[in-house]
Scaffold this motif. Structure first.
Motif, PDB file in Angstrom:
ATOM      1  N   CYS A  19      20.256 -22.625  14.510  1.00  0.00           N
ATOM      2  CA  CYS A  19      19.136 -21.746  14.157  1.00  0.00           C
ATOM      3  C   CYS A  19      19.603 -20.306  13.962  1.00  0.00           C
ATOM      4  O   CYS A  19      20.629 -19.886  14.498  1.00  0.00           O
ATOM      5  CB  CYS A  19      18.048 -21.810  15.232  1.00  0.00           C
ATOM      6  N   ALA A  20      18.836 -19.559  13.183  1.00  0.00           N
ATOM      7  CA  ALA A  20      19.107 -18.130  12.999  1.00  0.00           C
ATOM      8  C   ALA A  20      18.746 -17.413  14.294  1.00  0.00           C
ATOM      9  O   ALA A  20      17.706 -17.687  14.892  1.00  0.00           O
ATOM     10  CB  ALA A  20      18.273 -17.597  11.841  1.00  0.00           C
ATOM     11  N   MET A  21      19.636 -16.511  14.745  1.00  0.00           N
ATOM     12  CA  MET A  21      19.389 -15.855  16.025  1.00  0.00           C
ATOM     13  C   MET A  21      19.968 -14.449  16.037  1.00  0.00           C
ATOM     14  O   MET A  21      21.051 -14.203  15.515  1.00  0.00           O
ATOM     15  CB  MET A  21      20.015 -16.672  17.164  1.00  0.00           C
ATOM     16  N   LEU A  22      19.208 -13.554  16.648  1.00  0.00           N
ATOM     17  CA  LEU A  22      19.668 -12.197  16.923  1.00  0.00           C
ATOM     18  C   LEU A  22      19.932 -12.149  18.420  1.00  0.00           C
ATOM     19  O   LEU A  22      19.047 -12.441  19.223  1.00  0.00           O
ATOM     20  CB  LEU A  22      18.599 -11.180  16.537  1.00  0.00           C
ATOM     21  N   GLU A  23      21.162 -11.815  18.801  1.00  0.00           N
ATOM     22  CA  GLU A  23      21.574 -11.886  20.200  1.00  0.00           C
ATOM     23  C   GLU A  23      22.050 -10.523  20.698  1.00  0.00           C
ATOM     24  O   GLU A  23      22.722  -9.791  19.983  1.00  0.00           O
ATOM     25  CB  GLU A  23      22.711 -12.905  20.323  1.00  0.00           C
ATOM     26  N   GLY A  24      21.672 -10.199  21.925  1.00  0.00           N
ATOM     27  CA  GLY A  24      22.130  -8.970  22.565  1.00  0.00           C
ATOM     28  C   GLY A  24      22.642  -9.274  23.959  1.00  0.00           C
ATOM     29  O   GLY A  24      22.113 -10.144  24.648  1.00  0.00           O
ATOM     30  N   GLU A  25      23.704  -8.593  24.365  1.00  0.00           N
ATOM     31  CA  GLU A  25      24.291  -8.800  25.683  1.00  0.00           C
ATOM     32  C   GLU A  25      24.174  -7.522  26.494  1.00  0.00           C
ATOM     33  O   GLU A  25      24.428  -6.432  25.971  1.00  0.00           O
ATOM     34  CB  GLU A  25      25.744  -9.229  25.547  1.00  0.00           C
ATOM     35  N   GLY A  42      18.289 -13.563  23.367  1.00  0.00           N
ATOM     36  CA  GLY A  42      18.315 -13.925  21.962  1.00  0.00           C
ATOM     37  C   GLY A  42      16.917 -14.173  21.426  1.00  0.00           C
ATOM     38  O   GLY A  42      16.070 -14.739  22.113  1.00  0.00           O
ATOM     39  N   ALA A  43      16.669 -13.731  20.205  1.00  0.00           N
ATOM     40  CA  ALA A  43      15.431 -14.033  19.485  1.00  0.00           C
ATOM     41  C   ALA A  43      15.827 -15.015  18.387  1.00  0.00           C
ATOM     42  O   ALA A  43      16.648 -14.697  17.531  1.00  0.00           O
ATOM     43  CB  ALA A  43      14.825 -12.778  18.898  1.00  0.00           C
ATOM     44  N   ALA A  44      15.267 -16.219  18.454  1.00  0.00           N
ATOM     45  CA  ALA A  44      15.700 -17.287  17.554  1.00  0.00           C
ATOM     46  C   ALA A  44      14.567 -17.771  16.656  1.00  0.00           C
ATOM     47  O   ALA A  44      13.404 -17.752  17.037  1.00  0.00           O
ATOM     48  CB  ALA A  44      16.233 -18.466  18.366  1.00  0.00           C
ATOM     49  N   ALA A  45      14.960 -18.196  15.460  1.00  0.00           N
ATOM     50  CA  ALA A  45      14.035 -18.814  14.501  1.00  0.00           C
ATOM     51  C   ALA A  45      14.497 -20.250  14.303  1.00  0.00           C
ATOM     52  O   ALA A  45      15.349 -20.524  13.468  1.00  0.00           O
ATOM     53  CB  ALA A  45      14.048 -18.045  13.187  1.00  0.00           C
ATOM     54  N   PRO A  46      13.977 -21.185  15.102  1.00  0.00           N
ATOM     55  CA  PRO A  46      14.464 -22.567  15.027  1.00  0.00           C
ATOM     56  C   PRO A  46      14.112 -23.306  13.743  1.00  0.00           C
ATOM     57  O   PRO A  46      14.745 -24.296  13.424  1.00  0.00           O
ATOM     58  CB  PRO A  46      13.818 -23.251  16.235  1.00  0.00           C
ATOM     59  N   ASN A  47      13.132 -22.825  12.986  1.00  0.00           N
ATOM     60  CA  ASN A  47      12.761 -23.487  11.730  1.00  0.00           C
ATOM     61  C   ASN A  47      13.784 -23.177  10.653  1.00  0.00           C
ATOM     62  O   ASN A  47      14.255 -22.055  10.513  1.00  0.00           O
ATOM     63  CB  ASN A  47      11.376 -23.039  11.270  1.00  0.00           C
ATOM     64  N   ARG A  48      14.095 -24.158   9.860  1.00  0.00           N
ATOM     65  CA  ARG A  48      15.100 -24.000   8.796  1.00  0.00           C
ATOM     66  C   ARG A  48      14.621 -23.117   7.640  1.00  0.00           C
ATOM     67  O   ARG A  48      15.420 -22.683   6.827  1.00  0.00           O
ATOM     68  CB  ARG A  48      15.478 -25.368   8.237  1.00  0.00           C
ATOM     69  N   ASP A  49      13.316 -22.839   7.559  1.00  0.00           N
ATOM     70  CA  ASP A  49      12.800 -22.056   6.432  1.00  0.00           C
ATOM     71  C   ASP A  49      13.115 -20.568   6.552  1.00  0.00           C
ATOM     72  O   ASP A  49      12.790 -19.797   5.657  1.00  0.00           O
ATOM     73  CB  ASP A  49      11.303 -22.267   6.260  1.00  0.00           C
ATOM     74  N   GLY A  51      11.972 -18.369   8.721  1.00  0.00           N
ATOM     75  CA  GLY A  51      10.820 -17.558   9.087  1.00  0.00           C
ATOM     76  C   GLY A  51      11.142 -16.581  10.209  1.00  0.00           C
ATOM     77  O   GLY A  51      12.290 -16.404  10.605  1.00  0.00           O
ATOM     78  N   GLU A  52      10.103 -15.951  10.710  1.00  0.00           N
ATOM     79  CA  GLU A  52      10.274 -14.976  11.785  1.00  0.00           C
ATOM     80  C   GLU A  52      10.695 -15.665  13.075  1.00  0.00           C
ATOM     81  O   GLU A  52      10.328 -16.810  13.319  1.00  0.00           O
ATOM     82  CB  GLU A  52       8.963 -14.233  12.014  1.00  0.00           C
ATOM     83  N   PRO A  53      11.447 -14.949  13.927  1.00  0.00           N
ATOM     84  CA  PRO A  53      11.819 -15.528  15.221  1.00  0.00           C
ATOM     85  C   PRO A  53      10.572 -15.837  16.038  1.00  0.00           C
ATOM     86  O   PRO A  53       9.638 -15.050  16.090  1.00  0.00           O
ATOM     87  CB  PRO A  53      12.634 -14.422  15.888  1.00  0.00           C
ATOM     88  N   GLU A  54      10.559 -17.012  16.646  1.00  0.00           N
ATOM     89  CA  GLU A  54       9.411 -17.403  17.455  1.00  0.00           C
ATOM     90  C   GLU A  54       9.841 -17.937  18.817  1.00  0.00           C
ATOM     91  O   GLU A  54       9.042 -18.503  19.544  1.00  0.00           O
ATOM     92  CB  GLU A  54       8.560 -18.430  16.717  1.00  0.00           C
ATOM     93  N   LEU A  55      11.097 -17.731  19.158  1.00  0.00           N
ATOM     94  CA  LEU A  55      11.618 -18.223  20.419  1.00  0.00           C
ATOM     95  C   LEU A  55      12.481 -17.142  21.059  1.00  0.00           C
ATOM     96  O   LEU A  55      13.362 -16.587  20.411  1.00  0.00           O
ATOM     97  CB  LEU A  55      12.451 -19.484  20.166  1.00  0.00           C
TER      98      LEU A  55
END
Length: 79
Positions: A19-25, A42-49, A51-55
């Motif tokens: 999934c697409a993810m923005l990660e910070g440590e 991490g803010a993740a967008a598990p959908n393949r489309d 879309g906006e992060p929802e996790l």
């Protein structure tokens, strides 16, 4: 690749591996400069489309070592 992403790659988190993810440590230190704790967020967008992060994912260092591996502590989904 950040430590949270590495944790997801090695564990049983099937749909989160790619999934697409923005990660910070983040590292907490004492006044003398000693590392106390480590957290990865991490803010993740598990959908393949794409879309906006929802996790939101939260991981912490294992074994009491801030520079060690991390384990997933929590995940929260957007309403």
């Amino acid at each position: 690749m950040g430590r949270l992403r590495q944790c997801l790659q090695s564990g049983e988190y099937g749909e989160l591996r790619e999934c697409a993810m923005l990660e910070g440590e983040f590292l907490q230190v004492t006044r003398s400069g000693d590392a106390v704790s480590f957290v990865a967020v991490g803010a993740a967008a598990p959908n393949r489309d794409g879309g906006e992060p929802e996790l939101l994912l939260l991981a912490a260092a294992t074994g009491g070592r801030p520079r060690g591996d991390v384990r997933l502590l929590a995940s929260v989904t957007a309403p």
